[in-house]
Design an enzyme around this catalytic site. Structure first.
Site, PDB file in Angstrom:
ATOM      1  CD  GLU A   1      -2.608   1.477   2.507  1.00 58.49           C
ATOM      2  OE1 GLU A   1      -2.252   0.889   3.548  1.00 58.49           O
ATOM      3  OE2 GLU A   1      -3.555   2.279   2.467  1.00 58.49           O
TER       4      GLU A   1
ATOM      5  NE  ARG B   1       4.379  -7.667  10.116  1.00 56.45           N
ATOM      6  CZ  ARG B   1       3.131  -7.349   9.752  1.00 56.45           C
ATOM      7  NH1 ARG B   1       2.107  -7.865  10.402  1.00 56.45           N
ATOM      8  NH2 ARG B   1       2.925  -6.523   8.761  1.00 56.45           N
TER       9      ARG B   1
ATOM     10  CE  LYS C   1       3.775   0.174   4.614  1.00 60.58           C
ATOM     11  NZ  LYS C   1       2.653   0.218   3.655  1.00 60.58           N
TER      12      LYS C   1
END
Length: 558
Positions: free
Chosen positions: A35, A263, A273
């Site tokens: 994204e 992850r 993020k």
RNA sequence: AGGGGUAUCGCCAAGUUGGUAAGGCACCAGAUUCUGAAUCUGGCAUUCGUUGGUUCGAGUCCAGCUACCCCUGCCA
């Protein structure tokens, strides 16, 4: 494991299994779907290496697809940086750069189709009502009063949503599945919302935007993706992924399959993020590319190589167990790469002047120095009566295990002579400010009589020719507990010494015209890269990583 | 509490018809060294979250238990 060696993680095994069962006869096709709402970091590198690597290993393709379905959070700044970072890492999507927004029209049509099949409805409930009726983890949800509208009414309302007749939040389109499902994602998830927001690519063409759960599987299907690899938190969404494609009639043997992996989490740094953004916004770092950041742009500026990062991603493996990888693994990969590729050079970070009393004043000798212990290549370095050595390499009262310079003892100057410390000069406070030493003229490196065994070898720099430089010593951004975990308040865990700037370091003159981005090993100190802040009269180096330091361990033990 | 996951050395992680625990990082010891780097050699899980069961034999099969992670955005 070699970088190009076929890795056999569970995702690859799933692919092998599919192929064996006659699925995906057109070939394997993956995608990396960021994204564009932030910069890529080391965690994304794992996903990039996995997705592009899977394609490479299976003779397939990997697309780049921007998951840009939420215009309020996304920006072109990020789409640009993401592309730069992927290329820098060494991967290429060729002509297959896509955006979920490329499919807005198709996605809309699929939504209409869902309505026609009686599998989606427009809900006039407020966000609050929807939340209330969703139920809880243990109680079933309640059906919306708008759930059983006719197909015609739904079609009309959805058309008008698209036409901009309603305000943000006034209505949503929901999938009609099962409000009593134990999986909350199946309790009539919202698939379209109204947002009169400007989109970085489609401008003001749309005022309704699809949700991730709706857009992602369909984008995958549209692109012919076979294996849609994502992280663990989407495991609960897989039933909806499959439901959607099934409901719309996609063939089970060719439609994409979602596979989830754990992850990456790394000690001593942040891989989120949100937190990275906070560090930038609150000014704890100089920007997204601050060399302490785990962003790819930060690692790049720090001097990490793409190969080192790829190797790291390869070595940590891919599995489903949540894990916390020790930062030493990353450092190992950088050292491993730089040891092979970086030329060696001498630099003194904390200079101590040494006068070689038996070297005539004004005499300058040029000595041969190898650029790399294995790969050959030489340069000449000046040597004269005055030199500088590292302060840490001299000790007045040294322990027996200290085999560097101490009074009345000898040490070898790398590429030069063996010297003996004859006199220690101090200032009024008793600080050592200068050393008087003598050289053994028969001990010149490379000479026939140079083979006298001396335990210690130290680096040095010639006083008159040395270049002054600024050296930025980077360390871990964060302090962590013994298990590498971050405390809740990660700002409080920031390492106050994560950046130490040395203004007056001295470097041998050979680096004078090197370009920013050039990496060196400063002998005995570590790997360094010329920073882009370098100007004609201000040379700036970043420390990439130190060398392993056995002496530091010995010191600690004492 | 409902659902979905995961548990193999300090950290990653192999282990796939049940046959007697890979590898990497870190660490330790030694060799070597004009980088206390690199390199080399050796060491480092009688044991696989736990308890039972099946079996000649189980990390692998069965049952129970425990711990941890994720899920109640009109974020992705």
């Amino acid at each position: 494991m070699a970088e190009n060696e076929k890795s056999t993680n569970f995702v690859q095994q799933a692919i092998d299994e599919d192929l064996k069962n006659g699925k995906y006869t057109e070939g394997i096709h993956t995608r990396f779907p960021p994204e564009p709402n932030g910069y890529l970091h080391i965690g994304h590198a794992k996903s990039i290496c996995l997705n592009f690597g899977l394609a490479l290993n299976n003779n397939g393709l990997c697309n780049l697809r921007f998951d840009d379905t939420n215009p309020t959070k996304e920006d072109v700044e990020y789409v640009d940086s993401i592309q730069e970072d992927i290329h820098w890492l060494g991967f290429d999507w060729q002509d297959r750069k896509f955006y979920a927004s490329d499919y807005f029209e198709k996605l809309y049509d699929y939504a209409v189709e869902l309505i026609k099949r009686g599998l989606a409805y427009v809900d006039d409930s407020t966000a609050e009502e929807i939340r209330q009726n969703r139920g809880t983890l243990t109680e079933a949800g309640k059906e919306s009063p708008f759930r059983n509208r006719s197909v015609e009414e739904n079609l009309d309302l959805f058309t008008r949503m698209k036409a901009g007749e309603f305000a943000d939040g006034a209505r949503v389109l929901r999938a009609k599945i099962d409000m009593a499902s134990p999986n909350i994602n199946m309790r009539d998830p919202v698939i379209y919302r109204i947002a009169h927001a400007h989109h970085h690519r489609t401008g003001d063409a749309w005022c309704i935007y699809p949700m991730y759960d709706f857009a992602h599987p369909l984008s995958d299907a549209i692109e012919g993706i076979t294996h849609s690899v994502c992280t663990l938190e989407f495991e609960d969404h897989r039933p909806f992924y499959d439901w959607l494609l099934e409901s719309l009639g996609f063939d089970v043997n060719t439609r994409p399959r979602q596979i989830e992996f754990a992850r990456l989490d790394l000690t001593n740094t942040v891989t989120s993020k949100r937190k990275l953004l906070q560090l930038v916004k609150e000014g704890h770092v100089s920007g997204w590319d601050d060399p302490r950041m785990s962003t790819l742009s930060g690692l790049r500026r720090r001097g990490f190589t793409p190969a080192a990062i790829r190797n790291f991603c390869n070595e940590i493996g891919v599995a489903k167990a949540n894990s916390l990888v020790d930062i030493s693994m990353l450092e190992h990969c950088v050292r491993e790469d730089l040891n092979e590729t970086a030329d060696r050079v001498m630099a003194v970070l904390n200079p101590l002047k040494v006068v070689l009393t038996n070297v005539p004043e004004g005499k300058v000798e040029y000595l041969v120095a190898e650029n790399h212990p294995k790969h050959g290549g030489n340069r000449y370095i000046p040597f004269s009566r005055e030199i500088y050595i590292e302060r840490d390499d001299f000790m007045e009262c040294a322990p027996k295990k200290f085999f560097r310079l101490k009074p009345d003892c000898e040490v070898r100057l790398k590429h030069a002579y063996i010297i003996k410390c004859e006199e220690v000069i101090k200032d009024a406070e008793g600080n050592v400010i200068e050393l008087h030493c003598t050289i053994d003229p028969t001990s010149k490196s490379g000479g026939a009589t140079a083979n006298r065994k001396i335990k210690g070898t130290i680096h040095w720099v010639e006083a008159n020719s040395a270049i002054k430089a600024e050296v930025r010593l980077y360390d871990y951004l964060l302090k962590t507990d013994e298990n590498g975990n971050l405390p809740d308040d990660f700002i409080a865990a920031l390492n106050p010494d994560s950046l130490v700037v040395v203004k007056n370091a001295l470097i041998e003159p050979s680096v004078k015209f090197a370009a920013p981005g050039t990496r060196y090993q400063f002998l005995r100190l570590g790997y360094f890269v010329i920073d882009y802040d370098t100007t004609f009269d201000n040379l700036v180096f970043n420390r990439i990583v130190t060398l392993k330091d056995t002496w530091a361990k010995i010191k600690c033990k004492d």
